[in-house]
Design a protein around this motif. Structure first.
Motif, PDB file in Angstrom:
ATOM      1  N   SER A  38      36.474  41.147  35.204  1.00 13.78           N
ATOM      2  CA  SER A  38      38.072  40.797  34.362  1.00 13.78           C
ATOM      3  C   SER A  38      38.207  39.334  34.834  1.00 13.78           C
ATOM      4  N   GLY A  39      37.595  38.711  35.689  1.00 12.92           N
ATOM      5  CA  GLY A  39      37.742  37.282  36.154  1.00 12.92           C
ATOM      6  C   GLY A  39      36.456  36.368  35.909  1.00 12.92           C
TER       7      GLY A  39
ATOM      8  N   SER B  66      30.872  32.883  43.694  1.00 12.04           N
ATOM      9  CA  SER B  66      29.853  32.851  44.809  1.00 12.04           C
ATOM     10  C   SER B  66      29.270  34.309  45.006  1.00 12.04           C
ATOM     11  N   LEU B  67      27.990  34.354  45.631  1.00 11.03           N
ATOM     12  CA  LEU B  67      27.417  35.684  46.011  1.00 11.03           C
ATOM     13  C   LEU B  67      27.060  35.727  47.364  1.00 11.03           C
TER      14      LEU B  67
ATOM     15  N   TYR C  51      28.110  41.026  47.449  1.00 11.76           N
ATOM     16  CA  TYR C  51      29.593  40.773  47.244  1.00 11.76           C
ATOM     17  C   TYR C  51      29.737  39.283  46.391  1.00 11.76           C
ATOM     18  N   VAL C  52      30.777  39.541  45.469  1.00 11.63           N
ATOM     19  CA  VAL C  52      30.887  38.383  44.451  1.00 11.63           C
ATOM     20  C   VAL C  52      32.243  38.010  44.582  1.00 11.63           C
TER      21      VAL C  52
ATOM     22  N   TYR D  47      39.719  37.829  43.744  1.00 11.53           N
ATOM     23  CA  TYR D  47      39.151  38.781  44.491  1.00 11.53           C
ATOM     24  C   TYR D  47      37.782  38.815  44.699  1.00 11.53           C
ATOM     25  N   VAL D  48      37.595  39.700  45.524  1.00 13.65           N
ATOM     26  CA  VAL D  48      36.011  39.950  45.795  1.00 13.65           C
ATOM     27  C   VAL D  48      35.591  41.306  45.509  1.00 13.65           C
ATOM     28  N   LEU D  49      34.531  41.338  44.679  1.00 18.64           N
ATOM     29  CA  LEU D  49      33.717  42.256  44.094  1.00 18.64           C
ATOM     30  C   LEU D  49      32.817  42.925  44.933  1.00 18.64           C
TER      31      LEU D  49
END
Length: 87
Positions: A48-49, A53-54, A64-65, A78-80
């Motif tokens: 959605s955004g 970074s990974l 984690y993204v 946010y962090v995905l």
């Protein structure tokens, strides 16, 4: 070298354990999971955004993204968390 047809990319991360490459496409709002043995896109994850970074966990099973928001939306970054075992 091999070219992989994907949208404009920001970050790239190689996962040797799973032989996968992860790429963020900020403007396209996508993350690509690429098979490093044949350079084919295995999965595309829409966000959605704007993914940025990974980071990979030491056991290579979770990605984690960081996801940035457009300044005009007034939403928080946010962090995905992506469980790579689901792919």
């Amino acid at each position: 070298l091999h070219r992989i047809p994907t949208p404009n990319s920001i970050a790239v991360l190689f996962n040797a354990t799973r032989s996968e490459i992860y790429v963020t496409h900020r403007n396209a709002r996508q993350i690509s999971i690429i098979d490093a043995s044949n350079y084919q896109v295995k999965h595309t994850i829409d966000t959605s955004g704007m993914p940025n970074s990974l980071v990979l966990t030491p056991d290579a099973s979770t990605l984690y993204v960081s996801v940035k928001q457009d300044e005009k939306t007034n939403k928080d970054d946010y962090v995905l968390k992506i469980d790579l075992n689901q792919f």
